[in-house]
Every structure is written in structure tokens, then in C-alpha cells.
Design a protein around this motif. Structure first.
Motif, PDB file in Angstrom:
ATOM      1  N   THR A  49     -22.739  85.852 -30.643  1.00  0.00           N
ATOM      2  CA  THR A  49     -22.570  84.421 -30.419  1.00  0.00           C
ATOM      3  C   THR A  49     -21.312  83.973 -31.153  1.00  0.00           C
ATOM      4  O   THR A  49     -20.736  84.733 -31.926  1.00  0.00           O
ATOM      5  N   LEU A  50     -20.912  82.747 -30.913  1.00  0.00           N
ATOM      6  CA  LEU A  50     -19.694  82.229 -31.525  1.00  0.00           C
ATOM      7  C   LEU A  50     -20.005  81.364 -32.738  1.00  0.00           C
ATOM      8  O   LEU A  50     -21.059  80.718 -32.803  1.00  0.00           O
ATOM      9  N   ASP A  51     -19.078  81.335 -33.663  1.00  0.00           N
ATOM     10  CA  ASP A  51     -19.189  80.482 -34.843  1.00  0.00           C
ATOM     11  C   ASP A  51     -18.642  79.104 -34.461  1.00  0.00           C
ATOM     12  O   ASP A  51     -17.436  78.882 -34.470  1.00  0.00           O
ATOM     13  N   TYR A  52     -19.549  78.202 -34.105  1.00  0.00           N
ATOM     14  CA  TYR A  52     -19.123  76.886 -33.623  1.00  0.00           C
ATOM     15  C   TYR A  52     -18.582  76.009 -34.744  1.00  0.00           C
ATOM     16  O   TYR A  52     -17.871  75.047 -34.473  1.00  0.00           O
ATOM     17  N   ASP A  53     -18.883  76.342 -35.996  1.00  0.00           N
ATOM     18  CA  ASP A  53     -18.283  75.603 -37.109  1.00  0.00           C
ATOM     19  C   ASP A  53     -16.768  75.817 -37.119  1.00  0.00           C
ATOM     20  O   ASP A  53     -16.007  74.882 -37.352  1.00  0.00           O
ATOM     21  N   LEU A  54     -16.352  77.048 -36.853  1.00  0.00           N
ATOM     22  CA  LEU A  54     -14.916  77.331 -36.808  1.00  0.00           C
ATOM     23  C   LEU A  54     -14.254  76.726 -35.567  1.00  0.00           C
ATOM     24  O   LEU A  54     -13.076  76.391 -35.585  1.00  0.00           O
ATOM     25  N   LEU A  55     -15.014  76.607 -34.498  1.00  0.00           N
ATOM     26  CA  LEU A  55     -14.469  76.047 -33.254  1.00  0.00           C
ATOM     27  C   LEU A  55     -14.597  74.527 -33.174  1.00  0.00           C
ATOM     28  O   LEU A  55     -14.022  73.904 -32.291  1.00  0.00           O
ATOM     29  N   SER A  56     -15.338  73.932 -34.109  1.00  0.00           N
ATOM     30  CA  SER A  56     -15.607  72.490 -34.037  1.00  0.00           C
ATOM     31  C   SER A  56     -14.355  71.608 -33.998  1.00  0.00           C
ATOM     32  O   SER A  56     -14.365  70.589 -33.300  1.00  0.00           O
ATOM     33  N   PRO A  57     -13.264  71.964 -34.683  1.00  0.00           N
ATOM     34  CA  PRO A  57     -12.076  71.108 -34.564  1.00  0.00           C
ATOM     35  C   PRO A  57     -11.501  71.070 -33.140  1.00  0.00           C
ATOM     36  O   PRO A  57     -10.750  70.165 -32.800  1.00  0.00           O
ATOM     37  N   PHE A  58     -11.874  72.033 -32.323  1.00  0.00           N
ATOM     38  CA  PHE A  58     -11.337  72.115 -30.967  1.00  0.00           C
ATOM     39  C   PHE A  58     -12.367  71.701 -29.916  1.00  0.00           C
ATOM     40  O   PHE A  58     -12.018  71.162 -28.879  1.00  0.00           O
ATOM     41  N   LEU A  59     -13.657  71.944 -30.208  1.00  0.00           N
ATOM     42  CA  LEU A  59     -14.726  71.581 -29.273  1.00  0.00           C
ATOM     43  C   LEU A  59     -15.298  70.192 -29.551  1.00  0.00           C
ATOM     44  O   LEU A  59     -15.774  69.531 -28.639  1.00  0.00           O
TER      45      LEU A  59
END
Length: 150
Positions: A49-59
């Protein structure tokens, strides 16, 4: 050295119906902004799965649906293709190790599409379960794909 943000927001990410295209776009934006020495694999959890904390600035949200990413090919998959993501990683690791050990490509010699020869991988004990689908060796960095070349 690039690090995860030490200060995390106390607010959980909003859950939204995001498409695979939205997630892919966020991954590309993350890749463009990360430091050169940080591998893209920092986004991928152990279960793929993906680390959405790291992607949160973009998502700016967390997807409703689960998405998975291959550690070996960085290909993104929807939940229904989770096993495909796992299988790709297994076959890609076997192919990489075969090339290292045998110093040749593990393809069927007569196949114009460069289909992976599972027998060669099994012979060196690199593949313990034969996939039901065919994989092909691309011309880019000896990466595999499940899509038959044209």
C-alpha cells in the motif's frame, strides 16, 4: 538528507473517492520534488500500500479505495490487482537474480516478444511458483511487464 515531516497534523486526512489517475499524478509530483538520493520506494509500505502521509501534500486526502504499488517496477494497481502487484515483484526479483547469476536474459530464445522463460528461473531455484500469466522483458533496464508487446 530528506526526512519525513516531524510535525504531523493532528487532523486525519479526509477520505475521498480518488481515481488511480489522481494517485499516479500525486506520485509523479512527489517524485519530482523529492531529493535525488531518496528512492521512490519510501512511498511503499510492506504490504505494497502507499504511505498517504507522504503523499498528502499532493493528494490533500486519503483515497477511499486501496491502491498498491510494485516495489520492483513502481507500477500502480487498484485493489482488484493486488496479487498482480505481488506477482510482478516476485518475477522481477527472480529475473534480476537470474541475469546476475547466469549472465544472460531469462527469455524464450525463439519468442519475438521476449517472453520470460519460467523454466530457466525454476532451474536456478529463483521462482517457486509458476505464474499463470505470461511476462515479457522490456528493453528498458530489463524490467518485466505483463502486457504483451505489439
Amino acid at each position: 538528507m530528506w526526512k519525513r515531516s516531524k510535525k504531523k497534523s493532528n487532523e486525519p486526512l479526509e477520505v475521498k473517492d480518488l481515481s488511480i489517475h489522481d494517485v499516479r499524478k500525486a506520485i509523479h509530483a512527489f517524485a519530482d520534488q523529492k531529493q535525488h538520493d531518496v528512492p521512490l520506494s519510501v512511498l511503499i509500505n510492506e504490504d505494497l500500500t502507499l504511505d498517504y502521509d507522504l503523499l498528502s501534500p499532493f493528494l490533500h486526502a486519503k483515497p477511499e479505495k486501496k491502491f498498491y504499488m510494485s516495489r520492483e517496477t513502481y507500477e500502480l494497481f487498484e485493489e482488484k490487482d493486488h496479487e498482480l502487484a505481488r506477482e510482478i515483484d516476485t518475477v522481477q526479483r527472480a529475473v534480476d537474480e537470474y541475469i546476475k547469476q547466469a549472465e544472460e536474459l531469462p527469455v524464450i530464445e525463439t519468442d519475438p516478444y521476449r517472453r520470460i522463460n519460467y523454466y530457466k528461473l525454476e532451474k536456478l531455484d529463483l521462482l517457486h511458483e509458476r505464474p499463470e500469466r505470461d511476462y515479457y522483458l522490456t528493453r528498458e533496464e530489463n524490467m518485466i511487464t505483463y502486457r504483451k508487446p505489439k
